[in-house]
Write a protein that holds these residues in place. Structure first.
Motif, PDB file in Angstrom:
ATOM      1  N   UNK A  84       7.314  -2.085  -6.010  1.00  0.00           N
ATOM      2  CA  UNK A  84       7.072  -3.073  -4.860  1.00  0.00           C
ATOM      3  C   UNK A  84       5.728  -3.692  -5.248  1.00  0.00           C
ATOM      4  N   UNK A  85       5.506  -5.119  -5.221  1.00  0.00           N
ATOM      5  CA  UNK A  85       4.527  -5.735  -5.100  1.00  0.00           C
ATOM      6  C   UNK A  85       3.312  -5.256  -3.956  1.00  0.00           C
ATOM      7  N   UNK A  86       1.954  -5.404  -4.195  1.00  0.00           N
ATOM      8  CA  UNK A  86       1.140  -5.112  -3.101  1.00  0.00           C
ATOM      9  C   UNK A  86       1.254  -5.728  -1.673  1.00  0.00           C
ATOM     10  N   UNK A  87       1.879  -7.177  -1.938  1.00  0.00           N
ATOM     11  CA  UNK A  87       2.122  -7.865  -0.783  1.00  0.00           C
ATOM     12  C   UNK A  87       3.187  -7.372   0.018  1.00  0.00           C
ATOM     13  N   UNK A  88       4.218  -6.418  -0.548  1.00  0.00           N
ATOM     14  CA  UNK A  88       5.368  -5.820  -0.053  1.00  0.00           C
ATOM     15  C   UNK A  88       5.009  -4.561   0.822  1.00  0.00           C
ATOM     16  N   UNK A 110      -0.971  -2.621 -10.967  1.00  0.00           N
ATOM     17  CA  UNK A 110      -1.349  -3.200 -12.228  1.00  0.00           C
ATOM     18  C   UNK A 110      -1.202  -4.809 -12.163  1.00  0.00           C
ATOM     19  N   UNK A 111       0.063  -5.226 -11.797  1.00  0.00           N
ATOM     20  CA  UNK A 111       0.348  -6.555 -11.714  1.00  0.00           C
ATOM     21  C   UNK A 111      -0.319  -7.257 -10.494  1.00  0.00           C
ATOM     22  N   UNK A 112      -0.460  -6.380  -9.581  1.00  0.00           N
ATOM     23  CA  UNK A 112      -1.075  -6.981  -8.622  1.00  0.00           C
ATOM     24  C   UNK A 112      -2.739  -7.559  -8.636  1.00  0.00           C
ATOM     25  N   UNK A 113      -3.362  -6.471  -9.523  1.00  0.00           N
ATOM     26  CA  UNK A 113      -4.659  -6.626  -9.965  1.00  0.00           C
ATOM     27  C   UNK A 113      -4.976  -7.550 -10.909  1.00  0.00           C
TER      28      UNK A 113
END
Length: 122
Positions: A84-88, A110-113
């Motif tokens: 899950x992405x950080x926004x979720x 990783x993808x959030x950063x």
């Protein structure tokens, strides 16, 4: 009688151990690696009837974690997860509290950063 030699329980929420103990073979082991904030009920009769063991373990650091990952890879031990992405995260936590989850949540930091770094670079 159960079919598993061992289970590594990583659930942080308070939950029943009885279904997990039912999955274990005679002499099976349930290893608790998450720390719940409330006491768990331990159904002793389910332990005695199959000579089962409940134990716990703390994370010991990078070396032991790498050994565990290597062991899992060698023996094709995998986990079902939902990335899950950080926004979720807040939505994921709400689902977790409701017990409305199918897989363990893994936060994609990783993808959030990376997305944050891309915005800074622009």
């Amino acid at each position: 009688m159960g079919t598993m030699d061992g289970i590594i329980d990583t659930v942080f929420a308070v939950h029943s151990l009885l279904p997990l103990l039912g999955l274990l073979k005679c002499h099976g082991k349930l290893i608790m690696v998450a720390a719940q904030n409330k006491p768990l009920e331990l159904p002793v009769y389910a332990l005695r009837s199959g000579r089962k063991v409940v134990a716990s373990s703390l994370s010991r650091g990078l070396k032991e974690t790498q050994e565990m990952i290597d062991f899992a890879g060698k023996h094709n031990i995998t986990a079902d997860i939902e990335v899950v992405p950080m926004e979720y995260v807040n939505t994921a936590m709400e689902q977790l509290m409701k017990g409305d989850i199918r897989y363990r949540f893994v936060i994609d930091t990783g993808n959030t950063m990376k997305a944050g770094q891309d915005k800074i670079a622009q």
